[in-house]
Design a protein around this motif. Structure first.
Motif, PDB file in Angstrom:
ATOM      1  N   ILE A 191       0.839  -1.197   0.000  1.00  0.00           N
ATOM      2  CA  ILE A 191       0.000   0.000   0.000  1.00  0.00           C
ATOM      3  C   ILE A 191       0.877   1.252   0.000  1.00  0.00           C
ATOM      4  O   ILE A 191       0.646   2.200  -0.749  1.00  0.00           O
ATOM      5  CB  ILE A 191      -0.959  -0.010   1.208  1.00  0.00           C
ATOM      6  CG1 ILE A 191      -2.109  -0.986   0.966  1.00  0.00           C
ATOM      7  CG2 ILE A 191      -1.506   1.396   1.485  1.00  0.00           C
ATOM      8  CD1 ILE A 191      -3.013  -1.181   2.178  1.00  0.00           C
ATOM      9  N   GLY A 192       1.890   1.272   0.855  1.00  0.00           N
ATOM     10  CA  GLY A 192       2.763   2.439   0.952  1.00  0.00           C
ATOM     11  C   GLY A 192       3.474   2.749  -0.355  1.00  0.00           C
ATOM     12  O   GLY A 192       3.558   3.919  -0.768  1.00  0.00           O
ATOM     13  N   MET A 193       3.972   1.715  -1.020  1.00  0.00           N
ATOM     14  CA  MET A 193       4.676   1.943  -2.289  1.00  0.00           C
ATOM     15  C   MET A 193       3.718   2.435  -3.362  1.00  0.00           C
ATOM     16  O   MET A 193       4.054   3.329  -4.147  1.00  0.00           O
ATOM     17  CB  MET A 193       5.402   0.664  -2.720  1.00  0.00           C
ATOM     18  CG  MET A 193       6.603   0.368  -1.850  1.00  0.00           C
ATOM     19  SD  MET A 193       7.618  -1.021  -2.421  1.00  0.00           S
ATOM     20  CE  MET A 193       6.654  -2.415  -1.833  1.00  0.00           C
ATOM     21  N   ALA A 194       2.517   1.871  -3.394  1.00  0.00           N
ATOM     22  CA  ALA A 194       1.526   2.301  -4.389  1.00  0.00           C
ATOM     23  C   ALA A 194       1.075   3.738  -4.132  1.00  0.00           C
ATOM     24  O   ALA A 194       0.884   4.522  -5.067  1.00  0.00           O
ATOM     25  CB  ALA A 194       0.327   1.354  -4.385  1.00  0.00           C
ATOM     26  N   MET A 195       0.898   4.094  -2.864  1.00  0.00           N
ATOM     27  CA  MET A 195       0.507   5.468  -2.534  1.00  0.00           C
ATOM     28  C   MET A 195       1.545   6.468  -3.034  1.00  0.00           C
ATOM     29  O   MET A 195       1.202   7.501  -3.611  1.00  0.00           O
ATOM     30  CB  MET A 195       0.342   5.627  -1.023  1.00  0.00           C
ATOM     31  CG  MET A 195      -0.905   4.997  -0.455  1.00  0.00           C
ATOM     32  SD  MET A 195      -0.947   5.133   1.354  1.00  0.00           S
ATOM     33  CE  MET A 195      -0.868   6.915   1.559  1.00  0.00           C
ATOM     34  N   GLN A 196       2.807   6.173  -2.793  1.00  0.00           N
ATOM     35  CA  GLN A 196       3.857   7.107  -3.216  1.00  0.00           C
ATOM     36  C   GLN A 196       3.900   7.215  -4.736  1.00  0.00           C
ATOM     37  O   GLN A 196       4.080   8.310  -5.280  1.00  0.00           O
ATOM     38  CB  GLN A 196       5.212   6.663  -2.672  1.00  0.00           C
ATOM     39  CG  GLN A 196       6.354   7.619  -2.992  1.00  0.00           C
ATOM     40  CD  GLN A 196       6.286   8.928  -2.219  1.00  0.00           C
ATOM     41  OE1 GLN A 196       5.256   9.282  -1.666  1.00  0.00           O
ATOM     42  NE2 GLN A 196       7.378   9.665  -2.191  1.00  0.00           N
ATOM     43  N   THR A 197       3.718   6.095  -5.420  1.00  0.00           N
ATOM     44  CA  THR A 197       3.673   6.148  -6.877  1.00  0.00           C
ATOM     45  C   THR A 197       2.536   7.049  -7.349  1.00  0.00           C
ATOM     46  O   THR A 197       2.726   7.914  -8.207  1.00  0.00           O
ATOM     47  CB  THR A 197       3.495   4.736  -7.471  1.00  0.00           C
ATOM     48  OG1 THR A 197       4.601   3.914  -7.070  1.00  0.00           O
ATOM     49  CG2 THR A 197       3.435   4.778  -8.993  1.00  0.00           C
ATOM     50  N   LEU A 198       1.352   6.856  -6.770  1.00  0.00           N
ATOM     51  CA  LEU A 198       0.202   7.677  -7.147  1.00  0.00           C
ATOM     52  C   LEU A 198       0.486   9.157  -6.932  1.00  0.00           C
ATOM     53  O   LEU A 198       0.208   9.993  -7.800  1.00  0.00           O
ATOM     54  CB  LEU A 198      -1.025   7.253  -6.337  1.00  0.00           C
ATOM     55  CG  LEU A 198      -2.295   8.087  -6.543  1.00  0.00           C
ATOM     56  CD1 LEU A 198      -2.845   7.901  -7.950  1.00  0.00           C
ATOM     57  CD2 LEU A 198      -3.351   7.731  -5.516  1.00  0.00           C
ATOM     58  N   MET A 199       1.056   9.510  -5.794  1.00  0.00           N
ATOM     59  CA  MET A 199       1.284  10.920  -5.484  1.00  0.00           C
ATOM     60  C   MET A 199       2.352  11.546  -6.378  1.00  0.00           C
ATOM     61  O   MET A 199       2.217  12.695  -6.809  1.00  0.00           O
ATOM     62  CB  MET A 199       1.637  11.074  -4.007  1.00  0.00           C
ATOM     63  CG  MET A 199       0.458  10.769  -3.090  1.00  0.00           C
ATOM     64  SD  MET A 199       0.756  11.099  -1.331  1.00  0.00           S
ATOM     65  CE  MET A 199       1.913   9.799  -0.920  1.00  0.00           C
ATOM     66  N   LEU A 200       3.389  10.796  -6.695  1.00  0.00           N
ATOM     67  CA  LEU A 200       4.431  11.328  -7.581  1.00  0.00           C
ATOM     68  C   LEU A 200       3.915  11.492  -9.006  1.00  0.00           C
ATOM     69  O   LEU A 200       4.208  12.486  -9.671  1.00  0.00           O
ATOM     70  CB  LEU A 200       5.659  10.416  -7.559  1.00  0.00           C
ATOM     71  CG  LEU A 200       6.458  10.417  -6.259  1.00  0.00           C
ATOM     72  CD1 LEU A 200       7.604   9.420  -6.348  1.00  0.00           C
ATOM     73  CD2 LEU A 200       7.003  11.808  -5.932  1.00  0.00           C
ATOM     74  N   VAL A 201       3.133  10.521  -9.467  1.00  0.00           N
ATOM     75  CA  VAL A 201       2.570  10.630 -10.817  1.00  0.00           C
ATOM     76  C   VAL A 201       1.588  11.798 -10.875  1.00  0.00           C
ATOM     77  O   VAL A 201       1.576  12.563 -11.849  1.00  0.00           O
ATOM     78  CB  VAL A 201       1.893   9.313 -11.238  1.00  0.00           C
ATOM     79  CG1 VAL A 201       1.135   9.482 -12.545  1.00  0.00           C
ATOM     80  CG2 VAL A 201       2.939   8.207 -11.383  1.00  0.00           C
ATOM     81  N   ALA A 202       0.782  11.945  -9.837  1.00  0.00           N
ATOM     82  CA  ALA A 202      -0.153  13.072  -9.795  1.00  0.00           C
ATOM     83  C   ALA A 202       0.604  14.392  -9.882  1.00  0.00           C
ATOM     84  O   ALA A 202       0.219  15.299 -10.636  1.00  0.00           O
ATOM     85  CB  ALA A 202      -0.990  13.020  -8.513  1.00  0.00           C
TER      86      ALA A 202
END
Length: 202
Positions: free
Chosen positions: A129-140
């Motif tokens: 979950i943590g890795m996916a969250m960071q990916t989402l926020m950086l892509v955003a």
């Protein structure tokens, strides 16, 4: 925006334009990038609950979310959960494009690694979950949007509201949208000397 700039410029933004809408194409682009994140054994056990219903979001905000405005004002609100038992649910599908001998090897390892280790299943779910969250926020950020990760909500009540399966774990929410107010200046980062150690703690 390159990834290093996105990492430095990403901030937890609390104020969003409630009238702004993210297009379906942009939303799909964000989520497809998010699922490029790594997971142990490639089990991809994140499950994203897109909280789209305005009434649902308002209920969470006012009753169980400490009145966090970004819950209703952000263009996109994603609740991160994960299936802790994904490792035993048709595990061959996680390796369907790999050479057969590689797929068989890893699928056969998956069971013994997870079985009887509920603490590890939960830890792996939260790590993913943590890795996916960071990916989402950086892509955003790279797409020109702001984001805000949130844990300030009643996990039990929200779990009941979304009918979270018993074998799933709840993670934070992430709000995505067009920011209307800059974040405060960064309060300060610890130096690398304080947090990096050579070969262990001395």
């Amino acid at each position: 925006m390159n990834v290093i700039d996105a990492a430095y410029q990403r901030r937890a933004i609390k104020h969003f334009d409630p009238d702004h809408e993210i297009s379906s194409d942009e939303e799909r682009k964000l989520l497809e990038a998010t699922i490029q994140s790594p997971t142990s054994f490639n089990i991809q056990h994140w499950r994203f609950v897109i909280l789209r219903d305005p009434q649902l979001r308002s209920k969470i905000r006012t009753e169980w979310g400490n009145d966090q405005a970004q819950m209703t004002d952000a263009s996109l609100l994603v609740l991160f959960t994960a299936d802790m038992k994904a490792w035993e649910k048709e595990p061959h599908r996680y390796w369907r494009n790999a050479p057969q001998e590689v797929a068989d090897l890893l699928v056969n390892w998956m069971g013994p690694f997870h079985e009887g280790r509920e603490w590890l299943q939960r830890d792996e779910a939260q790590r993913s979950i943590g890795m996916a969250m960071q990916t989402l926020m950086l892509v955003a950020k790279g797409m020109g949007y702001e984001s805000c990760p949130m844990i300030g909500f009643d996990i039990q009540k929200v779990s009941e509201l979304i009918k979270l399966p018993k074998d799933h774990v709840m993670g934070p929410m992430v709000a995505i949208g067009r920011g209307t107010k800059d974040a405060w200046p960064k309060p300060g980062q610890l130096s690398l000397d304080e947090i990096c150690f050579e070969n262990g703690f001395i």
